[in-house]
Scaffold this active site. Sequence first.
Site, PDB file in Angstrom:
ATOM      1  N   GLU A   1      -7.631  -4.373  -0.475  1.00 41.75           N
ATOM      2  CA  GLU A   1      -7.982  -5.193  -1.628  1.00 41.75           C
ATOM      3  C   GLU A   1      -8.260  -6.720  -1.622  1.00 41.75           C
ATOM      4  OE1 GLU A   1      -5.412  -4.160  -5.009  1.00 41.75           O
ATOM      5  OE2 GLU A   1      -5.656  -2.055  -4.714  1.00 41.75           O
TER       6      GLU A   1
ATOM      7  N   HIS B   1       0.741  -1.171   0.015  1.00 38.78           N
ATOM      8  CA  HIS B   1      -0.008   0.029  -0.073  1.00 38.78           C
ATOM      9  C   HIS B   1       0.907   1.253   0.075  1.00 38.78           C
ATOM     10  CE1 HIS B   1      -3.226   3.059   1.201  1.00 38.78           C
ATOM     11  NE2 HIS B   1      -3.930   2.199   0.893  1.00 38.78           N
TER      12      HIS B   1
END
Length: 360
Positions: free
Chosen positions: A305, A250
């Site tokens: 995700e 991320h």
Amino acid sequence: MTLHQTTAGLDGVTAAMTALSHVDGEGGELIIAGSRVAQLAAETDFEGAAARLLSAAGKETAAGELRAELGEARVRAFARLEKILPATESLALGAGFRAAIAAIDREDGLDDEVALLGAMPVLAAALARSAEGLAPVAPDASLGQAADMLRMMRGTAASDAEAAALDAYLVTVSDHGMNASTFAARVVASTQADLFMAVTAGYCALSGPLHGGAPAPVLDMLEAIGKADNIAPWIDAALARGERLMGFGHRIYKVRDPRADVLKRSVGTLGSEGMDLGLAAEVEGYAREALARAKPGRRLDTNVEFYTAILLGALKIPREAFTPVFAVGRTAGWVAHALEQQRTGRLLRPASVYTGPMPA
């Protein structure tokens, strides 16, 4: 401000003072309207989270009242589908959703933020069904936002566990600091454009792969791996080719994304019908180990995700609808940020450093 700062994605540059959310990338913490994301998802539904965000933005809102208003807003949005859906014809679902958002307009007797929040699940469900050649299903104003969206997508009622899992997801993604789509919404709102324009801008920014991410390819990865014996060779080969492992790493979080654990718990409440949750857990574990070996020092951990894809897949939401469903939740943050920005009365107009030739 140095040239490096202006060309490095505005990293570390403060663009706003906000009471809406705080992201601590080093500590792996997300605070939304004064609550840690895990606490917020456990103690309230989407309407409750949206009410807190709107209240923090200066628009005092009670969760119970918002629930009733959103029910009415969904009914009104459905009544306008005949005028909205023609603009989406021949477009892929994601692009059609963009066109549909741009077609939303004010409703008499409804605040703009309520009209937007109520319209989004109606549009997402109608377009998901249209992609399968099915007619839209009318909303049930007595239901909560999550339960009604699942019902409108499927044509049948969702179980309490399914509605609760989707609620947790919508709460978890409702806001996330000054991300690209939120910044886009704030820039548009700073011109004193209306909320409809700001939210349209937010969704357009979300559609880019560097921000909206790619939760659907997580399912592609799990399907390609297929069974436990394939986990190590598949992941090792992908890393050797220099490929990104979907659902890991991320831009902001240098440790585990706190939203991943919230969604992992929600996935655990759904059972394993149609989803090999054991395989997913083994893939996650091995991927984290393999990334630590392959990219030492980079701290690539599970992001939102990974379990977004598993949760939405378990709810049998079409993969093409993943981004619109994300937008249903994030619209709460977009409208709150737009309202907060408009209250400042200040146009967002950053400076730039000219690097072209000067005239003689």
